[in-house]
Structures are given as C-alpha cells and as structure tokens.
Design a protein around this motif. Sequence first.
Motif, PDB file in Angstrom:
ATOM      1  N   VAL A 122      48.181   5.515  63.259  1.00 56.78           N
ATOM      2  CA  VAL A 122      48.688   4.738  62.226  1.00 56.78           C
ATOM      3  C   VAL A 122      47.778   5.201  60.940  1.00 56.78           C
ATOM      4  O   VAL A 122      48.533   5.375  59.869  1.00 56.78           O
ATOM      5  CB  VAL A 122      48.372   3.094  62.304  1.00 56.78           C
ATOM      6  CG1 VAL A 122      48.718   2.315  61.022  1.00 56.78           C
ATOM      7  CG2 VAL A 122      49.222   2.793  63.589  1.00 56.78           C
ATOM      8  N   ASP A 123      46.602   5.550  60.983  1.00 57.97           N
ATOM      9  CA  ASP A 123      46.003   6.059  59.936  1.00 57.97           C
ATOM     10  C   ASP A 123      46.593   7.486  59.205  1.00 57.97           C
ATOM     11  O   ASP A 123      46.528   7.642  58.251  1.00 57.97           O
ATOM     12  CB  ASP A 123      44.392   6.039  60.459  1.00 57.97           C
ATOM     13  CG  ASP A 123      44.164   4.708  60.654  1.00 57.97           C
ATOM     14  OD1 ASP A 123      44.431   3.957  60.229  1.00 57.97           O
ATOM     15  OD2 ASP A 123      42.906   4.505  61.348  1.00 57.97           O
ATOM     16  N   ASP A 124      46.714   8.519  60.582  1.00 59.04           N
ATOM     17  CA  ASP A 124      47.125   9.517  60.287  1.00 59.04           C
ATOM     18  C   ASP A 124      48.408   9.468  59.319  1.00 59.04           C
ATOM     19  O   ASP A 124      48.797  10.313  58.148  1.00 59.04           O
ATOM     20  CB  ASP A 124      47.337  10.514  61.419  1.00 59.04           C
ATOM     21  CG  ASP A 124      45.965  11.117  61.652  1.00 59.04           C
ATOM     22  OD1 ASP A 124      44.917  10.921  61.339  1.00 59.04           O
ATOM     23  OD2 ASP A 124      46.120  11.589  63.012  1.00 59.04           O
ATOM     24  N   ALA A 125      49.440   8.725  60.057  1.00 57.55           N
ATOM     25  CA  ALA A 125      50.801   8.692  59.181  1.00 57.55           C
ATOM     26  C   ALA A 125      50.761   8.206  57.717  1.00 57.55           C
ATOM     27  O   ALA A 125      51.495   8.672  57.035  1.00 57.55           O
ATOM     28  CB  ALA A 125      51.690   7.834  60.144  1.00 57.55           C
ATOM     29  N   ALA A 126      49.631   7.135  57.619  1.00 61.31           N
ATOM     30  CA  ALA A 126      49.609   6.557  56.316  1.00 61.31           C
ATOM     31  C   ALA A 126      48.866   7.562  55.418  1.00 61.31           C
ATOM     32  O   ALA A 126      49.583   7.876  54.308  1.00 61.31           O
ATOM     33  CB  ALA A 126      48.622   5.322  56.484  1.00 61.31           C
ATOM     34  N   GLU A 127      48.262   8.648  55.967  1.00 62.46           N
ATOM     35  CA  GLU A 127      47.851   9.657  55.146  1.00 62.46           C
ATOM     36  C   GLU A 127      48.833  10.533  54.546  1.00 62.46           C
ATOM     37  O   GLU A 127      48.867  10.895  53.272  1.00 62.46           O
ATOM     38  CB  GLU A 127      46.528  10.483  55.562  1.00 62.46           C
ATOM     39  CG  GLU A 127      46.012  11.360  55.021  1.00 62.46           C
ATOM     40  CD  GLU A 127      44.781  12.111  55.700  1.00 62.46           C
ATOM     41  OE1 GLU A 127      44.087  12.851  54.736  1.00 62.46           O
ATOM     42  OE2 GLU A 127      44.560  11.884  56.873  1.00 62.46           O
ATOM     43  N   ILE A 128      49.491  11.118  55.374  1.00 56.21           N
ATOM     44  CA  ILE A 128      50.654  11.962  55.248  1.00 56.21           C
ATOM     45  C   ILE A 128      51.844  11.256  54.346  1.00 56.21           C
ATOM     46  O   ILE A 128      52.405  11.689  53.373  1.00 56.21           O
ATOM     47  CB  ILE A 128      51.406  12.378  56.637  1.00 56.21           C
ATOM     48  CG1 ILE A 128      50.059  13.186  57.323  1.00 56.21           C
ATOM     49  CG2 ILE A 128      52.446  13.246  56.352  1.00 56.21           C
ATOM     50  CD1 ILE A 128      50.632  13.248  58.781  1.00 56.21           C
ATOM     51  N   LEU A 129      52.170   9.923  54.617  1.00 57.66           N
ATOM     52  CA  LEU A 129      53.280   9.099  53.753  1.00 57.66           C
ATOM     53  C   LEU A 129      52.618   9.199  52.409  1.00 57.66           C
ATOM     54  O   LEU A 129      53.483   9.056  51.553  1.00 57.66           O
ATOM     55  CB  LEU A 129      53.160   7.832  54.325  1.00 57.66           C
ATOM     56  CG  LEU A 129      54.171   7.078  53.510  1.00 57.66           C
ATOM     57  CD1 LEU A 129      55.432   7.483  53.572  1.00 57.66           C
ATOM     58  CD2 LEU A 129      54.335   5.608  54.177  1.00 57.66           C
TER      59      LEU A 129
END
Length: 320
Positions: free
Chosen positions: A170-177
């Motif tokens: 969830v955290d990685d995806a939020a950063e990429i988003l």
Amino acid sequence: MTQDVLLAEPRGFCAGVDRAIEIVERALTKFGAPIYVRHEIVHNTYVVNDLKSKGAIFIEDLADVPPGATLVFSAHGVSQAVRREATERGFQIFDATCPLVTKVHVEVAKLAREGFEFIMIGHKGHPEVEGTMGQLNEGIHLVEDVADVARVVLRQHEKLAVVTQTTLSVDDAAEILQAVRERFPQVREPKKQDICYATQNRQDAVKLLAPQVDIVIVVGSPTSSNSNRLRELAERLGTPAYMVDGAEDLQAAWFEGRARVGLTAGASAPEVLVKAVIDQLRAFGATSVRKLDGVQEQVRFPLPLGLGDKSMAEVSAARS
C-alpha cells in the motif's frame, strides 16, 4: 528460547483465494479428474500440491490442454488473447479470476473504449499484471517504481487513467501514484483504490504486529506477491522477518535471544500451515500463543454459473 507468539489478525486466505480453490474442487467433484488450470490457481505450494493430488493439472500453455477438457483460469486473471484462444478451442471454461481483479479489467476495457491510455502500477512478469496489461493491445504502460514514471511516453495527454496490481505494498503504491499525479496532473484514478481489502488488512495487521515483537514470520510461498510485501513491510518497520513455505523452513537460530515472535500469513496461505508453524515454535520453546485484535473479514464472492449447485457437504468431502 521463544516465549510468546503473537498472531496477526486477519491473516491467511482471503475471499478471492477461497473462491478460486472452491471452483477447482467443485469442478473436480462435478466433472471428475483431470481438471486443467491455467497457471497456479493461487501462489501457494501446499494448495497447488493438494489440488494436484486430487486431479488438477496446472499448465501455462493452452496447447497442453486436450480437446473437450474443463479449464479453470487462475485467480490472477488472464489476457484477452488467452480468453479468446480458450473459447476458440472449445474448452469448458470456469473463470476463477478474483472479482477484485475483474473489476480492474472491466475499468480498463470501459475507459479504453472512451479513448484512455493507462499507467499500470505493478510488478513485471506477475500473472495478474500480464492479465491486466493483456486486456489491451496497446496504450497501457507498466511502472514498477517512481523512476519508471519519468520514462513513460504517452501518445496523448488528454485522457490518462491509472490502475494498480491488487497485491502491492500500500505504501509503495501510494508513493508511485503520487509521482504519477505530479507528472500527469490530469490522470484519472479509480473511484476505489485497486489494492484489495485483504492486502490492505493484512498489511495493516503487520503494522500493528511488528513493533510488538522481536521477529516476524510470514507464511507464504516465494511466488506470492502479497506475502512478500508482508515480509518487506515488517523489515521496513525495523523488525527482522522471514518468509516460510511451511514449518520445515523454520530455523531455531532465528529465534535465539528473541522472546516475542509475530506470525502472519499471506492471502494464499492456508491456516493449516500456520498451525504447523505454531507447533514447531512450541517445539522450539514457545509457551504462549495469543491473537491480536484486528478486522474480521466477512466478504464472500459468488461462484460461477454451473458450479454453485453442489452442496457444501460434497465439496467438503472432496477437500478431505
């Protein structure tokens, strides 16, 4: 040695995995062995071997499926090309794609008809990513990290949407988003995030668990994306973490000088493996096991037409 084992809640099977396994088991009960499954039904060695023992045959190439056979698509979903080939070859098909993955496929198809291009956040080579990317012939760009976002070359900038592999951090995806938003401010995002409720809940449970223990054990197979993310998350929170396929992978040396062990399981790992790990931890010296408070999941997905008419007693008999 180990004194206290804390169990994350929730852990283990999610509704999509439960449904996928049940589809294969019901197909075996109704039609008899063999049942062909394209790709591992879920990414867990124990589950796959158990279904093999009951008559499931796992294949990657549809050329390995004989005419007239029953074919199940795995929980990760398939490309349109695979779907077309399976239909053209006349197989009896049951689709075990997780409904939350199907939701992403439907969104991609709908927006593509409206002229959108896509950025997909995910891991190259993962079958879910291949399935989602394969909904279109062109116009969908995979990004695995923030650096990839800068390299995306679009045909047009007016219509752009973003979708996400359902089992990411969830955290990685939020950063990429966030990087996608900054480079493409007009990007259209899903009304509800694509990362599934079970992935979110299991990661939240590890965020609660990891600070309370000296080591985290994640039950899951090496190919399981969501299980790998749980291990990485624990380590990111400063707690040593190991992922094991089963109790036989545990090493006594890991637990020396560590009084509290945290235990969780990826969404494709059955509870029987967790129980076996607990038994091994007791053999290493654990004296207590307690469950942390957490979300109680009540989600259940319907079965495909043609498989919902066997009684649960018959399916249970097939499982045993």
